[in-house]
Design an enzyme around this catalytic site. Structure first.
Site, PDB file in Angstrom:
ATOM      1  N   CYS A   2       0.278  -1.276   0.131  1.00 22.46           N
ATOM      2  CA  CYS A   2       0.069   0.544  -0.208  1.00 22.46           C
ATOM      3  C   CYS A   2       1.028   1.504  -0.295  1.00 22.46           C
ATOM      4  O   CYS A   2       2.247   1.834   0.056  1.00 22.46           O
ATOM      5  CB  CYS A   2      -0.502   0.364   1.620  1.00 22.46           C
ATOM      6  SG  CYS A   2      -1.674  -2.115   1.358  1.00 22.46           S
ATOM      7  N   ARG A  27       4.407  -0.190  -6.359  1.00 22.91           N
ATOM      8  CA  ARG A  27       4.550  -1.181  -4.932  1.00 22.91           C
ATOM      9  C   ARG A  27       3.826  -2.369  -5.433  1.00 22.91           C
ATOM     10  O   ARG A  27       3.648  -2.903  -4.083  1.00 22.91           O
ATOM     11  CB  ARG A  27       4.706  -0.345  -4.073  1.00 22.91           C
ATOM     12  CG  ARG A  27       5.770   1.359  -3.650  1.00 22.91           C
ATOM     13  CD  ARG A  27       5.060   2.004  -2.272  1.00 22.91           C
ATOM     14  NE  ARG A  27       4.665   0.917  -1.060  1.00 22.91           N
ATOM     15  CZ  ARG A  27       5.911   1.115  -0.754  1.00 22.91           C
ATOM     16  NH1 ARG A  27       7.379   1.532  -0.865  1.00 22.91           N
ATOM     17  NH2 ARG A  27       5.922   0.383   0.966  1.00 22.91           N
ATOM     18  N   TRP A  73      -3.058  -2.707  -1.176  1.00 26.74           N
ATOM     19  CA  TRP A  73      -2.878  -4.171  -1.674  1.00 26.74           C
ATOM     20  C   TRP A  73      -4.354  -4.562  -0.700  1.00 26.74           C
ATOM     21  O   TRP A  73      -3.488  -4.513  -0.035  1.00 26.74           O
ATOM     22  CB  TRP A  73      -1.819  -4.258  -2.199  1.00 26.74           C
ATOM     23  CG  TRP A  73      -1.426  -4.817  -2.769  1.00 26.74           C
ATOM     24  CD1 TRP A  73      -0.688  -5.840  -3.608  1.00 26.74           C
ATOM     25  CD2 TRP A  73      -1.086  -6.955  -1.835  1.00 26.74           C
ATOM     26  NE1 TRP A  73      -0.632  -6.826  -4.270  1.00 26.74           N
ATOM     27  CE2 TRP A  73      -0.247  -7.601  -2.974  1.00 26.74           C
ATOM     28  CE3 TRP A  73      -1.460  -7.105  -0.050  1.00 26.74           C
ATOM     29  CZ2 TRP A  73       0.034  -9.059  -2.431  1.00 26.74           C
ATOM     30  CZ3 TRP A  73      -0.051  -8.427  -0.414  1.00 26.74           C
ATOM     31  CH2 TRP A  73      -0.192  -9.893  -1.391  1.00 26.74           C
ATOM     32  N   ASN A  99      -1.410   2.370   6.071  1.00 21.73           N
ATOM     33  CA  ASN A  99      -0.708   1.426   5.236  1.00 21.73           C
ATOM     34  C   ASN A  99      -0.781   0.407   7.085  1.00 21.73           C
ATOM     35  O   ASN A  99      -0.474   0.878   7.737  1.00 21.73           O
ATOM     36  CB  ASN A  99       0.456   1.194   4.951  1.00 21.73           C
ATOM     37  CG  ASN A  99       0.569   2.354   3.832  1.00 21.73           C
ATOM     38  OD1 ASN A  99      -0.592   1.963   3.167  1.00 21.73           O
ATOM     39  ND2 ASN A  99       1.553   2.895   3.306  1.00 21.73           N
ATOM     40  N   GLY A 100      -0.019  -1.107   6.899  1.00 23.29           N
ATOM     41  CA  GLY A 100       0.410  -2.067   7.507  1.00 23.29           C
ATOM     42  C   GLY A 100      -1.168  -2.497   8.748  1.00 23.29           C
ATOM     43  O   GLY A 100      -2.418  -2.932   7.738  1.00 23.29           O
ATOM     44  N   GLU A 481      17.848 -18.101  -8.392  1.00 25.84           N
ATOM     45  CA  GLU A 481      17.483 -16.781  -8.652  1.00 25.84           C
ATOM     46  C   GLU A 481      16.901 -16.656 -10.045  1.00 25.84           C
ATOM     47  O   GLU A 481      16.119 -16.017 -10.750  1.00 25.84           O
ATOM     48  CB  GLU A 481      18.630 -16.001  -8.382  1.00 25.84           C
ATOM     49  CG  GLU A 481      18.574 -14.343  -8.988  1.00 25.84           C
ATOM     50  CD  GLU A 481      17.891 -13.418  -8.755  1.00 25.84           C
ATOM     51  OE1 GLU A 481      16.931 -14.127  -7.371  1.00 25.84           O
ATOM     52  OE2 GLU A 481      17.129 -12.353  -8.625  1.00 25.84           O
ATOM     53  N   LYS A 485      13.234 -14.746 -11.646  1.00 21.61           N
ATOM     54  CA  LYS A 485      12.678 -13.692 -11.871  1.00 21.61           C
ATOM     55  C   LYS A 485      12.234 -14.367 -13.435  1.00 21.61           C
ATOM     56  O   LYS A 485      11.018 -13.789 -14.052  1.00 21.61           O
ATOM     57  CB  LYS A 485      14.693 -13.189 -12.995  1.00 21.61           C
ATOM     58  CG  LYS A 485      15.817 -12.296 -11.957  1.00 21.61           C
ATOM     59  CD  LYS A 485      15.433 -11.200 -11.518  1.00 21.61           C
ATOM     60  CE  LYS A 485      14.540 -11.234  -9.766  1.00 21.61           C
ATOM     61  NZ  LYS A 485      14.758 -10.799  -8.936  1.00 21.61           N
ATOM     62  N   GLU A 488       8.352 -14.476 -11.776  1.00 21.28           N
ATOM     63  CA  GLU A 488       8.374 -13.563 -11.424  1.00 21.28           C
ATOM     64  C   GLU A 488       7.129 -12.571 -12.081  1.00 21.28           C
ATOM     65  O   GLU A 488       6.320 -11.518 -13.088  1.00 21.28           O
ATOM     66  CB  GLU A 488       8.505 -12.861 -10.023  1.00 21.28           C
ATOM     67  CG  GLU A 488       9.727 -12.177 -10.744  1.00 21.28           C
ATOM     68  CD  GLU A 488       9.941 -11.397  -9.120  1.00 21.28           C
ATOM     69  OE1 GLU A 488       9.531 -11.057  -8.578  1.00 21.28           O
ATOM     70  OE2 GLU A 488      11.373 -11.386  -9.156  1.00 21.28           O
ATOM     71  N   HIS A 504      17.140 -38.181 -10.200  1.00 23.01           N
ATOM     72  CA  HIS A 504      16.204 -38.787  -9.094  1.00 23.01           C
ATOM     73  C   HIS A 504      15.260 -38.385  -9.194  1.00 23.01           C
ATOM     74  O   HIS A 504      14.043 -37.962  -7.907  1.00 23.01           O
ATOM     75  CB  HIS A 504      17.193 -38.407  -6.919  1.00 23.01           C
ATOM     76  CG  HIS A 504      19.266 -38.327  -7.255  1.00 23.01           C
ATOM     77  ND1 HIS A 504      19.043 -40.002  -7.119  1.00 23.01           N
ATOM     78  CD2 HIS A 504      19.651 -37.448  -7.390  1.00 23.01           C
ATOM     79  CE1 HIS A 504      20.267 -39.452  -6.999  1.00 23.01           C
ATOM     80  NE2 HIS A 504      20.266 -38.856  -6.878  1.00 23.01           N
ATOM     81  N   LYS A 602       5.909  -4.672  -4.493  1.00 24.65           N
ATOM     82  CA  LYS A 602       7.762  -4.364  -4.245  1.00 24.65           C
ATOM     83  C   LYS A 602       7.994  -4.656  -2.765  1.00 24.65           C
ATOM     84  O   LYS A 602       9.049  -4.657  -2.185  1.00 24.65           O
ATOM     85  CB  LYS A 602       7.801  -3.149  -5.116  1.00 24.65           C
ATOM     86  CG  LYS A 602       9.555  -2.541  -4.839  1.00 24.65           C
ATOM     87  CD  LYS A 602      10.641  -2.918  -5.514  1.00 24.65           C
ATOM     88  CE  LYS A 602      11.435  -3.329  -5.427  1.00 24.65           C
ATOM     89  NZ  LYS A 602      12.248  -3.908  -6.205  1.00 24.65           N
TER      90      LYS A 602
HETATM   91  C1  F6R Z   1      12.662 -10.600  -6.252  1.00 23.04           C
HETATM   92  C2  F6R Z   1      11.842 -10.161  -5.659  1.00 23.04           C
HETATM   93  C3  F6R Z   1      11.616 -10.877  -3.972  1.00 23.04           C
HETATM   94  C4  F6R Z   1      12.446  -9.666  -3.342  1.00 23.04           C
HETATM   95  C5  F6R Z   1      11.521 -10.171  -1.973  1.00 23.04           C
HETATM   96  C6  F6R Z   1      12.409  -9.417  -0.445  1.00 23.04           C
HETATM   97  O1  F6R Z   1      12.998 -10.070  -7.679  1.00 23.04           O
HETATM   98  O2  F6R Z   1      11.674  -9.033  -5.820  1.00 23.04           O
HETATM   99  O3  F6R Z   1      11.375 -12.320  -4.150  1.00 23.04           O
HETATM  100  O4  F6R Z   1      13.526  -9.721  -2.870  1.00 23.04           O
HETATM  101  O5  F6R Z   1      10.189 -10.544  -1.211  1.00 23.04           O
HETATM  102  O6  F6R Z   1      12.518  -8.260  -0.402  1.00 23.04           O
HETATM  103  P1  F6R Z   1      13.654  -7.112  -0.026  1.00 23.04           P
HETATM  104  O7  F6R Z   1      14.862  -7.251  -0.681  1.00 23.04           O
HETATM  105  O8  F6R Z   1      13.083  -5.657  -0.414  1.00 23.04           O
HETATM  106  O9  F6R Z   1      13.505  -8.056   1.603  1.00 23.04           O
END
Ligand code: F6R
Length: 607
Positions: A2, A27, A73, A99-100, A481, A485, A488, A504, A602
């Site tokens: 949010c 976000r 959100w 927010n929260g 990773e 990427k 997502e 396996h 985000k």
């Molecule tokens: C992947 C991504 C998420 C964040 C995760 C942690 O590209 O962005 O998996 O890595 O939500 O976020 P932070 O680093 O802000 O704690």
């Protein structure tokens, strides 16, 4: 997740609030709303959907020089118009954005209903509007204090009241709240990105603080008793263009290409070539403290967890201390044993991820030392930690983390170097790694320069419903990773496996429709890795191999992506960069909204 924006001044508030909300879109959100105080009292507009839809449907008469807005959100209740913020009281005088999460909202909703109040949404936030309205205090600050005394939970919030039309009252507990000072105008926001075009003179509220904001300035106080805390604003060193995609078609693209520059920023002033070590003043640990560390436990979520695994491998290799990474979201639920001689490291771009923050609190509650690898200066996790390493990646806007992740890796390399050099790592090895770190930004640039060569292969991968990413030891977190990427932003099913685990189980899925992206660096496992490629090839599985010059793939039919070699310990980050490009171009080929992938946010500020 949010976002909050507020404005008071001489200009019409709604357009400025909406502009700020649009800047927070990255976000993640599913509804938006705005409330303004004008000559005829409080006006409200809110709906599910995008900020631009809200802007298009704003009523004609929506003037007012005080306004608050929100992007929501959904947590409590679905993304409906009624659940969108701001929430108002029954008389339509009080509006609240929040927010929260309020933990005791169910009990408060029941008590309000018993008292005859009709609630018009499913949200926790709505109770705040009613509580403010029902307070007997004769000031808005007093009303907000009374409301906050009744709630348990986290909040960053902004409140306006038609009977106090010259002010916005804001408060913070666990969710960021910033006050921006303009020229006879003031802003409030949950994130600097919303207001940075208007002002860089800001004050950040601390947990437990409340502030009165009027067009002429602001005053801060404790929200428990309204005693003054006397906070003043200061200039933040931030480049507003960092929040602009410029000529790039997306923030993710811009941020990937920034990596050579941001990587340099992470290393600047921290390498000691003479003694082959690193200087990390923010850790606040002297040589004796560093030597006392017997184990390292890294805590992060998502990509931060995967780069934490890369970091653990670096620490174990260079410092010869047992190290591992764990998903911070699971950590506190298994009642972890906190050891006094373990160094806990919380890693987070945003510094707001609630799961990571709660993991840090669990460590500290039980007497452990937790340091942070955090990008956002002054964020909740940075403040909660005993010390730390700022990542200096600059603002990262795209949901998919790229440049911050690279700097996390560099942060771990610096930490590993420092831990190693107070133990058995030789000065020669320290210097070797420093030389490697100094070469990295150029080599990252070299990989990025090959972007156009990867477009076609990314497009081919985009055609698959399902794909594997495989690697071994240092390469396995890179595979995780890479899969992260890819899934997502392209919404393709991408799964990471240790190459050694293929036969396996997952080998059963290999077919011409299931491509594999394999990491095959020129290390001691190269031959074993190539043997696994043969097994995939024999089952007609399409292969993309990220590798080094000189690795002999034999008869394997594969598309090769060659990255430059560095010191073997530092190779993982160079293997990661092409995987960012593959994910990016696959998503672009599929026509997806790369910066705002569906269902993701985000900063994940709720459990
Ligand atoms: C992947 C991504 C998420 C964040 C995760 C942690 O590209 O962005 O998996 O890595 O939500 O976020 P932070 O680093 O802000 O704690």
């Amino acid at each position: 997740m949010c976002g909050i924006v507020g404005y008071l001044g001489r200009q019409d508030a709604a357009p400025l609030v909406l502009e700020g909300l649009a800047r927070l879109e990255h976000r993640g959100y599913d509804s938006a709303g705005v409330a303004v105080l004008g000559r005829t009292g409080l006006k409200l507009a809110k709906q599910s959907g995008r900020v631009r839809d809200l802007a298009d449907s704003l009523p004609k008469r929506f003037a007012g020089t005080v306004g608050i807005g929100h992007t929501r959100w959904a947590t409590h209740g679905p993304a409906t118009d009624a659940n969108a913020h701001p929430h108002v009281d029954e008389a339509g005088k009080v509006a609240v954005v929040h927010n929260g999460i309020l933990d005791n909202s169910a009990a408060l909703r029941a008590a309000l209903t018993d008292a005859g109040v009709t609630l018009s949404s499913d949200t926790d936030t709505e109770v705040l509007a009613h509580l403010v309205a029902r307070s007997a205090s004769d000031t808005l600050e007093g009303k907000v204090r009374d409301a906050l005394a009744a709630v348990v939970g986290t909040y960053g919030l902004a409140v306006v009241h038609a009977d106090f039309p010259d002010r916005i009252v804001v408060a913070r507990n666990g969710s960021p709240l910033i006050i921006g000072v303009g020229d006879k105008e003031m802003f409030v926001a949950s994130d600097l990105a919303a207001i940075v075009r208007h002002t860089t003179t800001v004050a950040m509220l601390d947990d437990g603080e409340l502030a009165t904001v009027t067009a002429g300035g602001f005053t801060t106080m404790r929200h428990s008793d309204l005693s003054a805390t006397g906070k003043s604003a200061s200039e933040v060193d931030v480049d507003a263009s960092a929040y602009d995609a410029g000529d790039h078609e997306s923030f993710m693209h811009k941020e990937m290409l920034e990596q050579p520059v941001t990587a340099r920023a992470a290393l600047r002033g921290r390498l000691d070539e003479r003694f082959g070590t690193a200087h990390l003043g923010g850790l606040d640990m002297d040589a004796r403290d560093l030597r006392a560390v017997r184990r390292v436990k890294i805590l992060g979520c998502g990509s931060a967890y995967y780069v934490g695994q890369m970091g653990a491998a670096l620490i174990e290799e260079l410092a010869r201390i047992p190290a591992d990474a764990e998903a911070a979201s699971e950590f506190r639920y298994r009642d972890p044993v906190i050891e006094p001689d373990t160094l806990y490291v919380a890693v987070s771009q945003s510094g707001e991820t609630i799961d990571t923050l709660l993991a840090v609190q669990e460590v500290r509650r039980k007497g452990g030392r937790c340091v942070g690898l955090v990008n956002v200066v002054g964020s909740a996790i940075a403040r909660e930690c005993d010390g730390g390493i700022y990542l200096h990646a600059g603002p990262e806007v795209a949901v998919a983390s790229t440049k911050a992740l690279t700097n996390m890796f560099l942060g771990f390399a610096l930490l590993a170097l420092q831990l190693g050099r107070v133990r058995d790592l030789s000065i020669a090895d320290g210097k070797r790694l420093i030389a490697g770190l100094e070469r990295l930004p150029e080599q990252i640039a070299e990989v990025l320069a090959g972007e156009s060569d990867l477009v076609e292969v990314a497009q081919t991968l985009a055609g698959a419903e399902s794909l594997f990413f495989i690697g071994r030891v240092r390469g396995y977190p890179v595979a995780r990773e890479g899969a992260q990427k890819f899934k997502e932003i392209s919404y393709r099913h991408a799964e990471a496996y240790q190459t050694s685990e293929l036969k396996h189980g997952p080998l059963a899925l290999i077919s011409p429709d299931v491509p594999t992206v394999a990491l095959v660096p020129a290390d001691e496992l190269a031959e074993r890795n190539v043997a696994a490629l043969h097994e995939i090839s024999a089952r007609s599985g399409p292969l993309v191999v990220v590798t080094h010059e000189g690795v002999d793939l034999g008869e394997v039919d594969a598309r090769r992506i060659v990255v430059p070699r560095n010191e073997p310990e530092l190779d993982p980050i160079l293997l990661t960069i092409p995987l960012q490009l593959l994910a990016y171009h696959a998503a672009q080929h599929l026509g997806l909204d790369i910066d705002k992938p569906r269902n993701l946010a985000k900063s994940v500020t709720v459990e």
